[in-house]
Design a protein around this motif. Structure first.
Motif, PDB file in Angstrom:
ATOM      1  N   THR A  27       0.889  -1.206   0.070  1.00  0.00           N
ATOM      2  CA  THR A  27       0.101  -0.042  -0.067  1.00  0.00           C
ATOM      3  C   THR A  27       0.904   1.414  -0.168  1.00  0.00           C
ATOM      4  O   THR A  27       0.622   2.176  -0.696  1.00  0.00           O
ATOM      5  CB  THR A  27      -1.015  -0.040   1.322  1.00  0.00           C
ATOM      6  OG1 THR A  27      -1.738  -1.001   1.127  1.00  0.00           O
ATOM      7  CG2 THR A  27      -1.719   1.129   1.302  1.00  0.00           C
TER       8      THR A  27
ATOM      9  N   ILE B  62       2.379   2.028  -3.353  1.00  0.00           N
ATOM     10  CA  ILE B  62       1.421   2.499  -4.386  1.00  0.00           C
ATOM     11  C   ILE B  62       1.461   3.864  -4.081  1.00  0.00           C
ATOM     12  O   ILE B  62       1.200   4.627  -5.016  1.00  0.00           O
ATOM     13  CB  ILE B  62       0.131   1.452  -4.237  1.00  0.00           C
ATOM     14  CG1 ILE B  62       0.279   0.224  -4.875  1.00  0.00           C
ATOM     15  CG2 ILE B  62      -1.030   2.463  -5.110  1.00  0.00           C
ATOM     16  CD1 ILE B  62      -0.868  -0.814  -4.629  1.00  0.00           C
ATOM     17  N   SER B  63       1.203   4.078  -3.005  1.00  0.00           N
ATOM     18  CA  SER B  63       0.841   5.810  -2.463  1.00  0.00           C
ATOM     19  C   SER B  63       2.256   6.449  -2.864  1.00  0.00           C
ATOM     20  O   SER B  63       2.045   7.564  -3.314  1.00  0.00           O
ATOM     21  CB  SER B  63       0.934   5.805  -1.002  1.00  0.00           C
ATOM     22  OG  SER B  63      -0.341   5.237  -0.501  1.00  0.00           O
TER      23      SER B  63
ATOM     24  N   ILE C 134       4.161   5.871  -5.614  1.00  0.00           N
ATOM     25  CA  ILE C 134       4.169   5.950  -6.913  1.00  0.00           C
ATOM     26  C   ILE C 134       3.276   7.169  -7.419  1.00  0.00           C
ATOM     27  O   ILE C 134       3.685   7.901  -8.209  1.00  0.00           O
ATOM     28  CB  ILE C 134       3.781   4.586  -7.596  1.00  0.00           C
ATOM     29  CG1 ILE C 134       4.632   3.411  -7.506  1.00  0.00           C
ATOM     30  CG2 ILE C 134       3.519   5.098  -9.120  1.00  0.00           C
ATOM     31  CD1 ILE C 134       3.776   2.150  -8.044  1.00  0.00           C
TER      32      ILE C 134
ATOM     33  N   LEU D  88       0.750   4.126 -15.471  1.00  0.00           N
ATOM     34  CA  LEU D  88       0.424   4.226 -13.780  1.00  0.00           C
ATOM     35  C   LEU D  88      -0.568   2.971 -13.185  1.00  0.00           C
ATOM     36  O   LEU D  88      -0.259   2.511 -12.374  1.00  0.00           O
ATOM     37  CB  LEU D  88       0.060   5.542 -13.353  1.00  0.00           C
ATOM     38  CG  LEU D  88       0.865   6.745 -13.410  1.00  0.00           C
ATOM     39  CD1 LEU D  88       0.437   8.155 -13.033  1.00  0.00           C
ATOM     40  CD2 LEU D  88       1.999   6.302 -12.295  1.00  0.00           C
TER      41      LEU D  88
ATOM     42  N   VAL E  80       0.764  -0.036 -10.983  1.00  0.00           N
ATOM     43  CA  VAL E  80       0.165  -0.110  -9.526  1.00  0.00           C
ATOM     44  C   VAL E  80      -0.472  -1.599  -9.414  1.00  0.00           C
ATOM     45  O   VAL E  80      -0.427  -2.014  -8.400  1.00  0.00           O
ATOM     46  CB  VAL E  80      -1.034   1.228  -9.290  1.00  0.00           C
ATOM     47  CG1 VAL E  80      -1.986   0.685  -8.217  1.00  0.00           C
ATOM     48  CG2 VAL E  80      -0.470   2.301  -8.951  1.00  0.00           C
ATOM     49  N   GLN E  81      -1.086  -1.885 -10.706  1.00  0.00           N
ATOM     50  CA  GLN E  81      -1.507  -3.330 -10.332  1.00  0.00           C
ATOM     51  C   GLN E  81      -0.565  -4.285 -10.319  1.00  0.00           C
ATOM     52  O   GLN E  81      -0.744  -5.502  -9.564  1.00  0.00           O
ATOM     53  CB  GLN E  81      -2.280  -3.603 -11.811  1.00  0.00           C
ATOM     54  CG  GLN E  81      -3.116  -4.894 -11.913  1.00  0.00           C
ATOM     55  CD  GLN E  81      -4.148  -5.168 -10.926  1.00  0.00           C
ATOM     56  OE1 GLN E  81      -5.055  -4.278 -10.806  1.00  0.00           O
ATOM     57  NE2 GLN E  81      -4.211  -6.340 -10.151  1.00  0.00           N
TER      58      GLN E  81
ATOM     59  N   GLN F 269       0.599  -4.288  -6.723  1.00  0.00           N
ATOM     60  CA  GLN F 269      -0.475  -4.867  -5.830  1.00  0.00           C
ATOM     61  C   GLN F 269      -0.352  -6.312  -5.977  1.00  0.00           C
ATOM     62  O   GLN F 269      -0.703  -7.098  -4.923  1.00  0.00           O
ATOM     63  CB  GLN F 269      -1.775  -4.081  -6.240  1.00  0.00           C
ATOM     64  CG  GLN F 269      -3.151  -4.728  -5.184  1.00  0.00           C
ATOM     65  CD  GLN F 269      -2.702  -4.341  -3.841  1.00  0.00           C
ATOM     66  OE1 GLN F 269      -2.647  -3.089  -3.380  1.00  0.00           O
ATOM     67  NE2 GLN F 269      -2.768  -5.105  -2.871  1.00  0.00           N
TER      68      GLN F 269
END
Length: 231
Positions: free
Chosen positions: A169, A172-173, A175, A213, A217-218, A221
């Motif tokens: 998490t 991702i933040s 990025i 992006l 992100v995918q 995750q």
């Protein structure tokens, strides 16, 4: 290797890519983004882990309660977390210049990115560690384990899956924050979106940035989910 990737992407996108942005510039921007994310995550994780352990053991019901340390560190962390990244980015320019000698560029962006993500990671790690069943801690204490052993041989291993998901998490933040850092010339794909997409009204660059992006992100995750399930 980089030249081969650039050439392959250039040949692949040649039929439908009509923009002032070259594939070489895009690959460079991706490298800058990975550079910022990697080092800010590295430094931020070190900071966050130290912060989380300190808050965990010094809290009133902790292993080594210390009201002074806890009540001084806790509000500092809250204050840093309350600042929006774009404001923090500007506020720490003097510190950034002192550390890296400039306020522009990839290395300059790593300073505010670390300050931004460090307290955030610390809170996430602290939450993961607090989720560990108190019975495990009591059992460790009954066996005569030292505070160091309780933390690193009982609490941390037990919280492993939650730690991985929370670090995912945070990544991702981070990025998303690197994209905002492009507003002050930090480089990366955020800088492309602003310099080419917004200022030159090149919609294709904005769309490409969004797609990249989303994919990035995918992937992060999915990797985090997979690692958290490993035993």
């Amino acid at each position: 290797m980089r030249d081969l990737i650039v050439q392959w992407l250039t040949d692949l996108t040649a039929p439908f890519w009509h923009s002032s942005l070259s594939i070489d510039q895009f690959v460079t921007a991706m490298q800058e983004t990975f550079h910022m994310v990697f080092f800010a995550m590295l430094f931020g994780s070190i900071w966050g882990f130290i912060q989380a352990i300190t808050l965990l053991v010094t809290r009133p019901d902790g292993i080594l309660p210390n009201k002074l340390v806890y009540h001084v560190l806790n509000p500092i962390v809250n204050a840093l977390r309350s600042l929006p990244f774009i404001i923090l980015l500007i506020a720490v320019i003097p510190l950034t210049k002192f550390i890296v000698g400039t306020s522009i560029g990839t290395w300059a962006a790593i300073v505010p990115l670390t300050i931004y993500v460090g307290p955030y990671i610390g809170r996430l790690i602290e939450t993961s560690l607090l989720e560990v069943n108190e019975g495990i801690i009591e059992s460790a204490q009954a066996m005569g384990a030292s505070p160091w052993q309780i933390i690193f041989k009982f609490i941390v291993p037990e919280a492993r899956s939650s730690l991985i998901l929370n670090l995912t998490t945070a990544t991702i933040s981070l990025i998303g924050a690197t994209a905002m850092a492009g507003a002050v010339g930090a480089g990366g794909i955020g800088d492309l979106a602003i310099s080419y997409g917004y200022q030159r009204f090149d919609t294709s660059v904005v769309i490409l940035t969004v797609i990249v992006l989303l994919i990035l992100v995918q992937l992060v995750q999915s990797l985090g989910d997979w690692l958290s399930r490993l035993r």
